[in-house]
Scaffold this motif. Structure first.
Motif, PDB file in Angstrom:
ATOM      1  N   SER A 196       0.836  -1.200   0.000  1.00 17.81           N
ATOM      2  CA  SER A 196       0.000   0.000   0.000  1.00 17.81           C
ATOM      3  C   SER A 196       0.873   1.253   0.000  1.00 17.81           C
ATOM      4  O   SER A 196       2.011   1.232   0.491  1.00 17.81           O
ATOM      5  CB  SER A 196      -0.913   0.012   1.228  1.00 17.81           C
ATOM      6  N   PRO A 197       0.370   2.368  -0.531  1.00 19.06           N
ATOM      7  CA  PRO A 197       1.158   3.608  -0.536  1.00 19.06           C
ATOM      8  C   PRO A 197       1.479   4.110   0.865  1.00 19.06           C
ATOM      9  O   PRO A 197       2.526   4.724   1.078  1.00 19.06           O
ATOM     10  CB  PRO A 197       0.276   4.602  -1.301  1.00 19.06           C
ATOM     11  N   SER A 198       0.600   3.856   1.829  1.00 15.32           N
ATOM     12  CA  SER A 198       0.880   4.301   3.200  1.00 15.32           C
ATOM     13  C   SER A 198       2.049   3.519   3.796  1.00 15.32           C
ATOM     14  O   SER A 198       2.918   4.094   4.465  1.00 15.32           O
ATOM     15  CB  SER A 198      -0.364   4.162   4.080  1.00 15.32           C
ATOM     16  N   CYS A 199       2.095   2.208   3.548  1.00 12.62           N
ATOM     17  CA  CYS A 199       3.225   1.403   4.025  1.00 12.62           C
ATOM     18  C   CYS A 199       4.512   1.799   3.307  1.00 12.62           C
ATOM     19  O   CYS A 199       5.575   1.912   3.928  1.00 12.62           O
ATOM     20  CB  CYS A 199       2.950  -0.086   3.813  1.00 12.62           C
ATOM     21  N   PHE A 200       4.417   2.004   1.993  1.00  7.39           N
ATOM     22  CA  PHE A 200       5.609   2.354   1.224  1.00  7.39           C
ATOM     23  C   PHE A 200       6.162   3.703   1.683  1.00  7.39           C
ATOM     24  O   PHE A 200       7.377   3.862   1.849  1.00  7.39           O
ATOM     25  CB  PHE A 200       5.281   2.398  -0.271  1.00  7.39           C
ATOM     26  N   MET A 201       5.271   4.675   1.902  1.00  6.88           N
ATOM     27  CA  MET A 201       5.722   5.995   2.355  1.00  6.88           C
ATOM     28  C   MET A 201       6.363   5.901   3.736  1.00  6.88           C
ATOM     29  O   MET A 201       7.385   6.556   4.000  1.00  6.88           O
ATOM     30  CB  MET A 201       4.544   6.968   2.383  1.00  6.88           C
ATOM     31  N   TYR A 202       5.789   5.100   4.609  1.00  5.41           N
ATOM     32  CA  TYR A 202       6.363   4.895   5.944  1.00  5.41           C
ATOM     33  C   TYR A 202       7.793   4.366   5.825  1.00  5.41           C
ATOM     34  O   TYR A 202       8.709   4.839   6.514  1.00  5.41           O
ATOM     35  CB  TYR A 202       5.490   3.909   6.717  1.00  5.41           C
TER      36      TYR A 202
END
Length: 410
Positions: A196-202
């Protein structure tokens, strides 16, 4: 069973009334503990219906916990009570179960599952060796992520690596970079369950901070990203921050990812939708986080190239209108110089202060009223650093009233 139903009602009420992250998590932890106890207690004769209900209650907190590790709003992750909650044994236990849930199937793990597991490992204090080994076994089909977990295991097992001949290629920073770069090269549109983009950004935010650690005398971070780093500090010991290496490739990867995110908004909105996330809620938050990371990239390197990427963004009215107004105004007024004072002021208005960390005695102390200064040369224990980030203000009656960021008192 009534206890579980009441706890679930309390959990739903806390969400409906928009209670603090800590207040939301408490019912979940109790649901987990009670349901686990009842499932394992042999004296109870559970009927089929009750057993299914218990299993549903048991899975509920396990499936929900990731949202509390990577909340949409970073202010939630910066609540002092929530930070301390995440280093308790109860939290570690539920995180371990969540990791088990994402790795127990025999099929090849998807990038979505791998991303969730990696984020949970990084967001969990004191991960045990057996869990590292379990995850490494399940990551067998994905060499890059297995290598990253293996490097975390090595660093967790050794408080300092000075007695070992460690190259940059063995360091978790390099392994995380290689894993993210490879994952980013995958055709995510065709992938069934992509990260997910939220995991990747984290993970990109953590990579940026780790790279900053390896570059020199000072770390520039947000309060939220530095707090995350502190939580997993046993994997990146405070006593081993003098490992130097040219990290240009890593920084270029981060810069290119952030630039693509802000420039190719339609693709990223599609990515958010494909991850079954709400675009209207997630895109503004992720867009802001990408700009914040651009600011940190500039501060950490002093590179004119990265500064120009940030300035180019600030000249684009369509992009800047998607940023919080006060944050945008501060950056645009100070874009000619764009020093740490400007960025510290901008970070302060969005509730995620700039943290400047001193790594070596030769580093000069930077005075900035809008930033938090942490001196790791004198403040080596994590508990003391937490107190610097979340100092208590005591009222005249001697009671703790609130917390706020301040300069280091270590």
């Amino acid at each position: 069973m009534d206890v579980l139903h009441n706890l679930n009602t309390l959990y739903k009420f806390s969400i409906h009334k928009d209670f603090s992250e800590f207040c939301r998590v408490q019912p979940l932890l109790h649901i987990y503990e009670v349901s686990k106890f009842l499932l394992k207690f042999k004296c109870f004769n559970h009927g089929h219906g009750n057993l299914k209900t218990l299993e549903r209650f048991y899975r509920q907190p396990i499936e929900s916990v990731l949202h509390h590790v990577v909340p949409l709003d970073w202010k939630k992750s910066l609540a002092k009570e929530m930070v301390y909650q995440r280093i308790t044994e109860a939290w570690q236990e539920i995180m371990k179960e969540a990791i088990n849930e994402n790795t127990k199937q025999k099929d090849r793990l998807t990038y979505g599952q791998i991303g969730r597991v990696v984020v949970m490992i990084l967001g969990t204090d004191n991960v045990k060796d057996d869990l590292f080994l379990q995850v490494m076994t399940r990551f067998e089909d994905n060499k890059h992520w297995k290598d990253f977990i293996q490097s975390l295991r090595f660093y967790s097992a050794h408080e300092t690596v000075r007695d070992y001949k460690v190259t940059f290629e063995m360091h978790p920073t390099c392994k995380l970079y290689q894993a993210l770069r490879y994952t980013w090269s995958v055709n995510w549109i065709k992938d069934v369950d992509y990260i997910s983009p939220s995991c990747f950004m984290y993970l990109v935010e953590q990579l940026l901070l780790l790279t900053s650690c390896l570059r020199g005398r000072l770390i520039y971070a947000t309060k939220s990203s530095f707090t995350e780093w502190l939580i997993c500090q046993n994997k990146f010991p405070l006593s081993d921050l003098s490992f130097k290496r040219d990290t240009r490739d890593v920084l270029d990867f981060i810069a290119n990812f952030l630039r693509e995110f802000v420039n190719d908004q339609n693709d990223f909105k599609t990515w958010i939708k494909k991850s079954k996330l709400d675009v209207d809620n997630y895109f503004p938050s992720l867009f802001l986080r990408s700009v914040v990371s651009m600011c940190l990239l500039h501060l950490s390197t002093g590179s004119r190239e990265y500064l120009e990427i940030l300035r180019s963004l600030l000249k684009n009215s369509y992009m800047t209108t998607q940023l919080p107004l006060e944050f945008r105004n501060v950056l645009q007024k100070g874009k000619k110089r764009m020093g740490f004072q400007v960025i510290a002021k901008a970070f302060k208005v969005i509730g995620n202060p700039l943290v400047i960390v001193k790594l070596q005695n030769s580093s000069s102390e930077i005075m900035c009223s809008d930033a938090v200064f942490v001196d790791l040369t004198t403040c080596k224990k994590r508990e003391l650093v937490f107190e610097t980030l979340f100092p208590s203000i005591v009222d005249s009656a001697g009671g703790e009233t609130k917390t706020k960021a301040s300069e280091s008192k270590c």
